[in-house]
Design an enzyme around this catalytic site. Structure first.
Site, mmCIF file in Angstrom:
data_model
loop_
_atom_site.group_PDB
_atom_site.id
_atom_site.type_symbol
_atom_site.label_atom_id
_atom_site.label_comp_id
_atom_site.label_asym_id
_atom_site.label_seq_id
_atom_site.Cartn_x
_atom_site.Cartn_y
_atom_site.Cartn_z
ATOM 1 N N TYR A 1 32.052 48.414 75.396
ATOM 2 C CA TYR A 1 32.056 49.366 76.553
ATOM 3 C C TYR A 1 32.642 50.783 76.067
ATOM 4 C CZ TYR A 1 32.634 51.970 81.084
ATOM 5 O OH TYR A 1 32.404 52.731 81.976
ATOM 6 N N LYS B 1 42.983 56.628 77.971
ATOM 7 C CA LYS B 1 44.069 56.001 78.629
ATOM 8 C C LYS B 1 45.465 56.360 78.326
ATOM 9 C CE LYS B 1 40.484 52.657 79.778
ATOM 10 N NZ LYS B 1 39.485 52.118 78.986
ATOM 11 N N ASP C 1 36.263 53.001 68.768
ATOM 12 C CA ASP C 1 36.824 53.293 70.169
ATOM 13 C C ASP C 1 38.124 52.559 70.508
ATOM 14 O OD1 ASP C 1 37.028 53.811 72.686
ATOM 15 O OD2 ASP C 1 34.961 53.047 73.233
HETATM 16 C C1 LIG Z 1 37.937 52.765 79.477
HETATM 17 C C2 LIG Z 1 37.233 52.826 78.085
HETATM 18 C C3 LIG Z 1 36.215 53.976 77.970
HETATM 19 C C4 LIG Z 1 35.989 54.929 78.942
HETATM 20 O O1 LIG Z 1 36.958 55.604 79.529
HETATM 21 P P1 LIG Z 1 36.987 56.409 80.625
HETATM 22 O O2 LIG Z 1 38.457 57.265 80.545
HETATM 23 O O3 LIG Z 1 37.001 55.542 81.805
HETATM 24 O O4 LIG Z 1 35.749 57.358 80.662
HETATM 25 C C5 LIG Z 1 35.715 53.789 76.631
HETATM 26 N N1 LIG Z 1 35.861 52.879 75.893
HETATM 27 C C6 LIG Z 1 36.620 51.914 75.923
HETATM 28 C C7 LIG Z 1 37.030 51.019 74.906
HETATM 29 C C8 LIG Z 1 37.581 51.642 77.084
HETATM 30 O O5 LIG Z 1 38.192 50.834 77.505
#
Ligand SMILES: *Cc1c(COP(=O)(O)O)cnc(C)c1O
Length: 434
Positions: A145, A268, A240
């Site tokens: 994701y 985060k 990511d």
């Molecule tokens: C949470 C998350 C996102 C998206 O971040 P948001 O602040 O919710 O837009 C993207 N990549 C990873 C791996 C995530 O865990």
């Protein structure tokens, strides 16, 4: 436990907010029941509007590695609020401080651009990779994701190596065609796409430790081969680390694996509970970002002092206290407790953990990719979720999420969690569902 007030609020929310929530997984759709509305967070605990208290294993989906309302973070936010302000739309010194600290702790990020969410970071990173390479396609992995940007809401069709089809109405076929899907932990699936689309792939984006299909670490060899392949083919490798950054180690998953990506996305934890994301990496690539270069990306509230302060104070505490050995020890205790429970109950469920991220999969298969993750019995997870909730443990209301804990989860909380895990598993696996 009763949830009267949450039920009332949910009914009210549904009138004005789609599904009653501002992000889908909060709605308890995959576990059933009413989402709980929260009134307060403190350390390892959260309290709902009906006065119930829970040990929190979501931590706002990752940011709260220091627990809720850490006194130093709260004080820093208060100070900025009172003495500086919330936003100028002009630069402040705080942005440099956070960028410098991130760059020092994650050395592959030679230059950093602040944005407002992980989604925005990932969308921007692929734009930069495309602009830099002059190529249009990207490769992502099934089950990873990267936020809700159009290019990421794609999974494979029937075969894992076919053209992407949109996962959501509103994502155009054109966008989907530029996103190619590979299999996590399978380098051959990437090689095949690279052969099929020579000199057309701008970027490979990956969660080095998958955290959005449960917790699924990449095999080290797979990541090393991926790095090598990207270097050979002139493909921008994007890690990511929105979830894993400052979660699994101060230097992120890349420091654990000893791999240098070209670009990294964070979010985060770097916002300390406020909306922040960032992307960064090689100086020659990042120098192409406007206004240094020609690739456009902007943001009204990007780098605002309030968010920078929350992130800076959080990272400073992480640097000063180095809580990672202690988090590892807590994780080891939880993992051993759960493993012992499974053994006593004669259950062979898959349990995966990296540091303070853990996932109990309701399957006996070893989970290494999206396909094996989908062998989980999500109905069992729903029962497990509610059985844990009744015991005052707040887990993610969906199977394919990590269980996060913080430095505030102490011996008592861990012991109660292990005991509840035993009782919950015994209840759902040895008695007929109600
Ligand atoms: C949470 C998350 C996102 C998206 O971040 P948001 O602040 O919710 O837009 C993207 N990549 C990873 C791996 C995530 O865990």
């Amino acid at each position: 436990m009763h949830y009267q007030r949450s039920k009332q609020l949910f009914e009210r929310a549904k009138q004005v907010i789609p599904g009653g929530v501002n992000s889908p997984v909060r709605a308890f759709k995959s576990v059933g029941g009413t989402p709980l509305f929260m009134s307060k967070g403190e350390g390892a605990y959260i309290f709902d509007v009906d006065g119930n208290r829970y040990i929190d294993y979501i931590g706002s989906w990752g940011p709260f590695i220091l627990g809720h309302s850490h006194p130093r973070v709260v004080a820093a936010i208060e100070h900025t609020l009172k003495h500086i302000g919330t936003s100028f739309g002009a630069p402040t010194e705080l942005e440099i401080e956070l960028a410098e600290l991130i760059s020092r702790l994650v050395p592959s990020m030679e230059m950093v651009r602040m944005v407002n969410s992980g989604t925005e970071a990932c969308m921007s990173a692929i734009r930069v990779a495309r602009g830099y390479t002059g190529r249009e396609k990207i490769i992502k992995f099934e089950g990873c994701y990267h936020g809700h940007g159009d290019a990421f809401l794609i999974r494979a069709g029937s075969g894992a190596l076919t053209l992407g089809v949109p996962d959501s109405p509103g994502v155009t076929k054109g966008t989907a065609q530029d996103t190619l899907i590979a299999t996590f932990n399978d380098i051959e699936s990437v090689r095949q796409l690279v052969r099929e689309y020579p000199n057309q792939i701008a970027a490979v984006i990956i969660e080095p430790i998958g955290g959005n299909m449960g917790v699924v670490p990449a095999h080290p060899q797979f990541l090393h081969e991926l790095r090598e392949l990207c270097t050979q083919e002139g493909i921008v490798l994007i890690f990511d680390e929105v979830m894993t950054g400052f979660r699994v180690a101060l230097g992120g998953a890349q420091s654990l694996y000893g791999i240098t990506p070209d670009l990294t996305t964070l979010g985060k934890i770097i916002g300390g509970g406020l909306p922040v994301g960032c992307y960064g990496g090689r100086r020659d690539i990042m120098s192409r970002v406007a206004p240094a270069g020609d690739i456009y990306q902007a943001g009204t509230l990007s780098g605002n002092p309030l968010a920078m302060t929350a992130g800076l104070e959080t990272l400073r505490i992480l640097v000063e206290e180095n809580p990672y050995p202690a988090l590892e020890e807590k994780g080891r205790q939880l993992e051993e407790g759960f493993t012992e429970n499974l053994r006593k109950l004669g259950l062979g469920l898959c349990l995966k953990r990296v540091g303070s991220m853990m996932c109990l999969f309701m399957t006996e298969q070893d989970v290494t990719d999206f396909k094996s993750a989908t062998s989980c019995d999500t109905k069992k997870y729903a029962q497990y979720f509610h059985a844990m909730l009744q015991r005052g443990i707040y887990l993610a209301p969906a199977q394919y999420e990590a269980m996060f804990f913080s430095i505030m989860h102490g011996e008592a909380e861990i012991a109660h969690t292990i005991k509840s895990n035993y009782e919950a598993l015994e209840q759902i696996y040895t008695t007929a569902p109600a």
